[in-house]
Enzyme design. Structure first.
Site, PDB file in Angstrom:
ATOM      1  N   SER A  86      -1.689   2.371   9.243  1.00 44.45           N
ATOM      2  CA  SER A  86      -1.822   1.497  10.454  1.00 44.45           C
ATOM      3  C   SER A  86      -2.570   2.043  11.765  1.00 44.45           C
ATOM      4  O   SER A  86      -2.320   3.485  11.905  1.00 44.45           O
ATOM      5  CB  SER A  86      -0.511   0.840  10.854  1.00 44.45           C
ATOM      6  OG  SER A  86       0.035   0.086   9.852  1.00 44.45           O
TER       7      SER A  86
HETATM    8  N1  SAH Z   1       3.287   2.069   6.832  1.00 46.54           N
HETATM    9  C1  SAH Z   1       2.062   2.397   5.988  1.00 46.54           C
HETATM   10  C2  SAH Z   1       0.722   1.327   6.202  1.00 46.54           C
HETATM   11  C3  SAH Z   1       1.143   0.099   5.674  1.00 46.54           C
HETATM   12  S1  SAH Z   1      -0.177  -0.452   4.755  1.00 46.54           S
HETATM   13  C4  SAH Z   1       1.542   3.907   6.719  1.00 46.54           C
HETATM   14  O1  SAH Z   1       2.424   4.277   7.577  1.00 46.54           O
HETATM   15  O2  SAH Z   1       0.693   4.565   6.243  1.00 46.54           O
HETATM   16  C5  SAH Z   1       0.999  -1.756   3.797  1.00 46.54           C
HETATM   17  C6  SAH Z   1       1.292  -1.174   2.475  1.00 46.54           C
HETATM   18  O3  SAH Z   1       2.114  -1.940   1.947  1.00 46.54           O
HETATM   19  C7  SAH Z   1       0.089  -0.773   1.314  1.00 46.54           C
HETATM   20  O4  SAH Z   1       0.309   0.342   0.913  1.00 46.54           O
HETATM   21  C8  SAH Z   1       0.630  -1.923   0.317  1.00 46.54           C
HETATM   22  O5  SAH Z   1       0.394  -1.609  -0.882  1.00 46.54           O
HETATM   23  C9  SAH Z   1       2.005  -2.008   0.523  1.00 46.54           C
HETATM   24  N2  SAH Z   1       2.727  -3.346   0.080  1.00 46.54           N
HETATM   25  C10 SAH Z   1       2.249  -4.509  -0.317  1.00 46.54           C
HETATM   26  N3  SAH Z   1       2.994  -5.506  -0.871  1.00 46.54           N
HETATM   27  C11 SAH Z   1       4.014  -4.638  -1.082  1.00 46.54           C
HETATM   28  C12 SAH Z   1       5.358  -4.969  -1.613  1.00 46.54           C
HETATM   29  N4  SAH Z   1       5.630  -6.160  -1.978  1.00 46.54           N
HETATM   30  N5  SAH Z   1       6.351  -4.056  -1.703  1.00 46.54           N
HETATM   31  C13 SAH Z   1       5.998  -2.685  -1.231  1.00 46.54           C
HETATM   32  N6  SAH Z   1       4.869  -2.324  -0.807  1.00 46.54           N
HETATM   33  C14 SAH Z   1       4.023  -3.084  -0.617  1.00 46.54           C
END
Ligand code: SAH
Length: 235
Positions: A86
């Site tokens: 993000s």
């Molecule tokens: N917090 C992260 C950025 C989030 S991007 C950082 O600091 O880098 C969102 C992430 O959520 C992605 O990596 C995606 O694969 C994950 N994601 C999507 N659906 C999900 C789920 N149901 N459970 C866990 N992770 C999930």
């Protein structure tokens, strides 16, 4: 759902990076200071502990090598598998909204690079974080270990159901967007707890919501901002 756990080594704090990174135009700590002042404080984030955490966590270590030169710019960056780290400002806002306190236990859904978990880990007792893309979970666990974030535990799997074994949580941050607020996460929020979650349709603008649970267990929710997150996937 895979139940692999990646526990990070026993050291208390993230190492500060003052090293001069190849590909970065200036010292990383200087770039972070500018990031905090220009992107985060200037837009109204005031919590000094949050600002200190944003100053100290080396964002460039959480992005792929070919993105490092851009690590302190005002934008999300690709981290592979169609996912992103993000924008720094959004990480700061979500962290501030959660009102982290030293003894708190936090849950993050969507580990991604591990950066948000690392920032939060500076401010609370323990962070549990779940990532659905297993190679990203592994990479994040490696990065967190090398940054000595010993109070973060990464798990590969679907975070929709939360993490029952470690519930309830003072803080829940959801960093991928569901189209509704997952009931298991509401159930796993402590009375007095705070959840920050972007809710809305896939690949469109979502509403960042701050949800609080009062002592009687009633939840109340307010919309904070319009945001754009990758969708919360289901397994
Ligand atoms: N917090 C992260 C950025 C989030 S991007 C950082 O600091 O880098 C969102 C992430 O959520 C992605 O990596 C995606 O694969 C994950 N994601 C999507 N659906 C999900 C789920 N149901 N459970 C866990 N992770 C999930």
């Amino acid at each position: 759902m895979s139940l692999r756990h990646f526990t990070v080594l026993l050291v208390t704090q993230l190492a500060m990076s003052a090293a001069c990174m190849p590909g970065l135009a200036a010292d990383a700590a200087t770039l972070r200071e500018r990031m905090v002042q220009d992107q985060i404080e200037a837009r109204g984030v005031r919590d000094q502990r949050v600002l200190a955490a944003m100053r100290s966590v080396p964002r460039h270590r959480f992005v792929p090598q070919d993105q490092q030169a851009d690590a302190y710019l005002d934008k999300p960056l690709p981290i592979g598998y169609g996912q992103t780290i993000s924008q720094p400002y959004i990480v700061a806002v979500m962290t501030e909204l959660a009102r982290p306190a030293a003894g708190d236990r936090a849950l993050e859904i969507g580990t991604g690079s591990g950066y948000q978990a690392a920032v939060l880990a500076q401010l609370v007792d323990r962070v549990y974080t779940i990532e659905i893309v297993e190679p990203l979970a592994r990479q994040a666990a490696r990065t967190l270990q090398s940054e000595k974030a010993s109070n973060v535990v990464v798990r590969a799997g679907d975070g929709y159901g939360g993490w029952v074994e470690h519930a309830p949580f003072d803080i829940i941050l959801v960093t991928a967007a569901p189209d509704h607020i997952p009931q298991p996460l509401l159930d796993q929020l402590k009375p007095g707890g705070r959840m920050v979650v972007p809710v809305g349709p896939t690949h469109a603008v979502q509403q960042l919501r701050l949800i609080g649970k009062d002592a009687a267990g009633h939840t109340h929710s307010r919309q904070v901002a319009d945001v754009r997150f990758v969708p919360l996937q289901r397994k």
